[in-house]
Design a protein around this motif. Structure first.
Motif, PDB file in Angstrom:
ATOM      1  N   LEU A  81     -25.216 -10.437   4.594  1.00 14.41           N
ATOM      2  CA  LEU A  81     -25.668 -11.090   3.364  1.00 14.41           C
ATOM      3  C   LEU A  81     -26.354 -10.129   2.397  1.00 14.41           C
ATOM      4  CD1 LEU A  81     -26.943 -14.568   4.671  1.00 14.41           C
ATOM      5  CD2 LEU A  81     -24.701 -13.952   3.740  1.00 14.41           C
ATOM      6  N   GLY A  82     -26.670  -8.924   2.875  1.00 17.41           N
ATOM      7  CA  GLY A  82     -27.153  -7.893   1.960  1.00 17.41           C
ATOM      8  C   GLY A  82     -28.648  -7.761   1.837  1.00 17.41           C
ATOM      9  N   GLY A  83     -29.397  -8.246   2.826  1.00 19.58           N
ATOM     10  CA  GLY A  83     -30.841  -8.078   2.765  1.00 19.58           C
ATOM     11  C   GLY A  83     -31.557  -9.115   3.600  1.00 19.58           C
ATOM     12  N   LEU A  84     -32.887  -9.085   3.515  1.00 16.72           N
ATOM     13  CA  LEU A  84     -33.721 -10.086   4.167  1.00 16.72           C
ATOM     14  C   LEU A  84     -35.046 -10.110   3.413  1.00 16.72           C
ATOM     15  CD1 LEU A  84     -34.196 -10.519   8.019  1.00 16.72           C
ATOM     16  CD2 LEU A  84     -35.642 -11.529   6.267  1.00 16.72           C
ATOM     17  N   HIS A  85     -35.225 -11.129   2.602  1.00 11.57           N
ATOM     18  CA  HIS A  85     -36.388 -11.203   1.725  1.00 11.57           C
ATOM     19  C   HIS A  85     -37.310 -12.374   2.023  1.00 11.57           C
ATOM     20  CE1 HIS A  85     -32.996  -9.299  -0.499  1.00 11.57           C
ATOM     21  NE2 HIS A  85     -33.927  -8.414  -0.802  1.00 11.57           N
ATOM     22  N   ILE A  86     -36.750 -13.435   2.586  1.00 13.81           N
ATOM     23  CA  ILE A  86     -37.507 -14.667   2.824  1.00 13.81           C
ATOM     24  C   ILE A  86     -37.237 -15.141   4.242  1.00 13.81           C
ATOM     25  CG2 ILE A  86     -37.776 -17.103   2.168  1.00 13.81           C
ATOM     26  CD1 ILE A  86     -36.665 -16.206  -0.642  1.00 13.81           C
ATOM     27  N   LEU A  87     -38.293 -15.497   4.959  1.00 14.17           N
ATOM     28  CA  LEU A  87     -38.176 -16.101   6.280  1.00 14.17           C
ATOM     29  C   LEU A  87     -38.907 -17.425   6.278  1.00 14.17           C
ATOM     30  CD1 LEU A  87     -37.669 -16.256   9.367  1.00 14.17           C
ATOM     31  CD2 LEU A  87     -39.775 -14.899   9.649  1.00 14.17           C
ATOM     32  N   VAL A  88     -38.214 -18.476   6.683  1.00 10.66           N
ATOM     33  CA  VAL A  88     -38.843 -19.783   6.865  1.00 10.66           C
ATOM     34  C   VAL A  88     -38.780 -20.128   8.352  1.00 10.66           C
ATOM     35  CG1 VAL A  88     -38.836 -22.237   6.266  1.00 10.66           C
ATOM     36  CG2 VAL A  88     -38.164 -20.520   4.551  1.00 10.66           C
ATOM     37  N   ASN A  89     -39.947 -20.133   9.000  1.00  7.21           N
ATOM     38  CA  ASN A  89     -40.047 -20.471  10.414  1.00  7.21           C
ATOM     39  C   ASN A  89     -40.186 -21.986  10.544  1.00  7.21           C
ATOM     40  OD1 ASN A  89     -40.064 -17.897  11.820  1.00  7.21           O
ATOM     41  ND2 ASN A  89     -42.037 -17.521  10.840  1.00  7.21           N
ATOM     42  N   ASN A  90     -39.062 -22.635  10.787  1.00 11.77           N
ATOM     43  CA  ASN A  90     -39.061 -24.093  10.838  1.00 11.77           C
ATOM     44  C   ASN A  90     -38.697 -24.641  12.216  1.00 11.77           C
ATOM     45  OD1 ASN A  90     -38.621 -26.946   9.615  1.00 11.77           O
ATOM     46  ND2 ASN A  90     -36.649 -26.458  10.523  1.00 11.77           N
ATOM     47  N   ALA A  91     -38.063 -23.854  13.075  1.00 10.09           N
ATOM     48  CA  ALA A  91     -37.599 -24.352  14.370  1.00 10.09           C
ATOM     49  C   ALA A  91     -38.751 -24.978  15.147  1.00 10.09           C
ATOM     50  CB  ALA A  91     -36.987 -23.215  15.175  1.00 10.09           C
ATOM     51  N   GLU A 224     -38.993 -33.203  -0.098  1.00 10.89           N
ATOM     52  CA  GLU A 224     -40.319 -32.997  -0.688  1.00 10.89           C
ATOM     53  C   GLU A 224     -41.054 -31.845  -0.007  1.00 10.89           C
ATOM     54  OE1 GLU A 224     -41.842 -37.171  -2.338  1.00 10.89           O
ATOM     55  OE2 GLU A 224     -41.241 -37.298  -0.229  1.00 10.89           O
ATOM     56  N   ILE A 225     -40.843 -31.689   1.277  1.00 13.98           N
ATOM     57  CA  ILE A 225     -41.438 -30.545   1.981  1.00 13.98           C
ATOM     58  C   ILE A 225     -40.711 -29.261   1.577  1.00 13.98           C
ATOM     59  CG2 ILE A 225     -42.119 -29.631   4.210  1.00 13.98           C
ATOM     60  CD1 ILE A 225     -43.323 -32.408   3.398  1.00 13.98           C
ATOM     61  N   ALA A 226     -39.395 -29.358   1.444  1.00 12.49           N
ATOM     62  CA  ALA A 226     -38.612 -28.189   1.034  1.00 12.49           C
ATOM     63  C   ALA A 226     -39.055 -27.658  -0.316  1.00 12.49           C
ATOM     64  CB  ALA A 226     -37.127 -28.549   1.001  1.00 12.49           C
ATOM     65  N   ALA A 227     -39.438 -28.546  -1.215  1.00 14.63           N
ATOM     66  CA  ALA A 227     -39.891 -28.115  -2.542  1.00 14.63           C
ATOM     67  C   ALA A 227     -41.157 -27.278  -2.453  1.00 14.63           C
ATOM     68  CB  ALA A 227     -40.119 -29.338  -3.433  1.00 14.63           C
ATOM     69  N   VAL A 228     -42.051 -27.635  -1.538  1.00 10.42           N
ATOM     70  CA  VAL A 228     -43.292 -26.878  -1.363  1.00 10.42           C
ATOM     71  C   VAL A 228     -43.012 -25.535  -0.692  1.00 10.42           C
ATOM     72  CG1 VAL A 228     -45.600 -26.899  -0.338  1.00 10.42           C
ATOM     73  CG2 VAL A 228     -44.627 -29.004  -1.271  1.00 10.42           C
ATOM     74  N   VAL A 229     -42.125 -25.547   0.299  1.00  7.62           N
ATOM     75  CA  VAL A 229     -41.722 -24.285   0.933  1.00  7.62           C
ATOM     76  C   VAL A 229     -41.117 -23.352  -0.110  1.00  7.62           C
ATOM     77  CG1 VAL A 229     -40.178 -23.223   2.614  1.00  7.62           C
ATOM     78  CG2 VAL A 229     -41.360 -25.359   3.196  1.00  7.62           C
ATOM     79  N   ALA A 230     -40.268 -23.894  -0.968  1.00  5.73           N
ATOM     80  CA  ALA A 230     -39.628 -23.075  -2.000  1.00  5.73           C
ATOM     81  C   ALA A 230     -40.658 -22.469  -2.943  1.00  5.73           C
ATOM     82  CB  ALA A 230     -38.613 -23.902  -2.780  1.00  5.73           C
ATOM     83  N   PHE A 231     -41.679 -23.228  -3.302  1.00  8.45           N
ATOM     84  CA  PHE A 231     -42.734 -22.678  -4.156  1.00  8.45           C
ATOM     85  C   PHE A 231     -43.402 -21.484  -3.481  1.00  8.45           C
ATOM     86  CE2 PHE A 231     -47.426 -22.758  -4.680  1.00  8.45           C
ATOM     87  CZ  PHE A 231     -47.484 -22.155  -5.934  1.00  8.45           C
ATOM     88  N   LEU A 232     -43.780 -21.642  -2.205  1.00  4.47           N
ATOM     89  CA  LEU A 232     -44.478 -20.562  -1.506  1.00  4.47           C
ATOM     90  C   LEU A 232     -43.570 -19.363  -1.252  1.00  4.47           C
ATOM     91  CD1 LEU A 232     -46.580 -22.658   1.033  1.00  4.47           C
ATOM     92  CD2 LEU A 232     -47.413 -21.432  -1.001  1.00  4.47           C
ATOM     93  N   ALA A 233     -42.264 -19.595  -1.203  1.00  4.13           N
ATOM     94  CA  ALA A 233     -41.314 -18.497  -1.006  1.00  4.13           C
ATOM     95  C   ALA A 233     -40.948 -17.802  -2.310  1.00  4.13           C
ATOM     96  CB  ALA A 233     -40.044 -19.027  -0.345  1.00  4.13           C
ATOM     97  N   SER A 234     -41.419 -18.328  -3.425  1.00  2.00           N
ATOM     98  CA  SER A 234     -41.045 -17.794  -4.739  1.00  2.00           C
ATOM     99  C   SER A 234     -42.131 -16.891  -5.296  1.00  2.00           C
ATOM    100  CB  SER A 234     -40.789 -18.946  -5.710  1.00  2.00           C
ATOM    101  OG  SER A 234     -42.017 -19.497  -6.160  1.00  2.00           O
ATOM    102  N   ASP A 235     -41.784 -16.182  -6.364  1.00  2.00           N
ATOM    103  CA  ASP A 235     -42.764 -15.349  -7.038  1.00  2.00           C
ATOM    104  C   ASP A 235     -43.731 -16.167  -7.893  1.00  2.00           C
ATOM    105  OD1 ASP A 235     -41.844 -13.019  -5.866  1.00  2.00           O
ATOM    106  OD2 ASP A 235     -40.420 -12.609  -7.478  1.00  2.00           O
TER     107      ASP A 235
END
Length: 252
Positions: A81-91, A224-235
């Motif tokens: 995929l060309g990199g690794l910039h974001i990790l979401v530990n959800n398991a 709704e949880i995904a939206a918060v995760v996305a915020f924290l994963a963003s700049d």
């Protein structure tokens, strides 16, 4: 929004629930997403849905409790995929019992899947993130970290996520890596449906009872949880690190 254009995200436990919603949200905003679950087949539907919506995603098999498997799949993701910039530990899993009858095997399995996997994934991911001086790690904690009857193992694991998050933020911050956690309250997922059945309720009834005790008078949806995760994963959250954000409809 295209907050993640050019970024590669790994989401663990991404075949359903919060993980699937997070994978789709990150992809919708431009990320190439590695959909990780125990088998590649488990994540195929999510990856296919992302591609049908115009995004980029691949499903990968990985037992995140196996450190060598984690390192191998992250190397494969970086290559393909060309990199690794974001990790979401959800398991995560639950094995609920009152404390006095909880078998040690259920204690061990919940701590390993919910906490040790986050340690192993973060340790593998930081190799790439510190080298490139950029990274975002977001881990799923839970309101249960504050204590929940029948969940001594799960509560301990999710409290551990918060301590791990705070410590990694200190150690990885000098390398421009942000580390945060999200602690959801009740979310309508297969996991909470199983909890409802354990307590003798239909999932719909369990949700109704929980909603009555929640200030917003409803339970959360995975998106709704995904939206918060996305915020924290963003700049947009570039100066947020070491935090655990509770997303629970105002419950106390």
């Amino acid at each position: 929004m295209n907050r993640f254009t050019g970024k590669v995200a790994v989401v663990t436990g991404a075949a359903q629930g919060i993980g699937a919603a997070t994978a789709r949200r990150l992809a919708a905003e431009g990320a190439a997403v590695a959909v990780l679950d125990l088998t590649a087949q488990a994540g195929q539907d999510v990856a296919a849905a992302i591609r049908e919506e115009g995004g980029t995603a691949r499903a990968y098999a990985c037992d995140v409790t196996d450190g060598e498997a984690v390192e191998a799949v992250f190397a494969k993701v970086e290559q393909e995929l060309g990199g690794l910039h974001i990790l979401v530990n959800n398991a995560g899993i639950t094995r609920d019992h009152l404390f006095f009858r909880m078998p040690k095997s259920d204690w061990d399995s919940v701590l390993t899947v919910n906490l040790t996997s986050a340690f192993q994934c973060a340790q593998a991911a930081q190799t790439y993130m510190t080298r490139q001086k950029y990274g975002k790690i977001v881990s799923l904690s839970s309101r249960s970290a504050l204590g929940n009857r029948g969940q001594a193992n799960y509560a301990a694991a999710k409290a551990g996520i918060q301590g791990l998050t705070a410590t990694l933020a200190i150690e990885l911050g000098p390398y421009n890596v942000n580390v945060n956690a999200v602690a959801p309250g009740y979310v309508a997922t297969a996991m909470t449906a199983a909890t409802a059945e354990r307590t003798g309720h239909a999932p719909e009834e369990h949700q109704r009872l929980t909603a009555e005790r929640t200030p917003l008078r409803r339970v959360a949806q995975p998106e709704e949880i995904a939206a918060v995760v996305a915020f924290l994963a963003s700049d947009d959250a570039s100066y947020v690190s070491g935090q655990t954000l509770y997303v629970n409809g105002g419950a106390r």
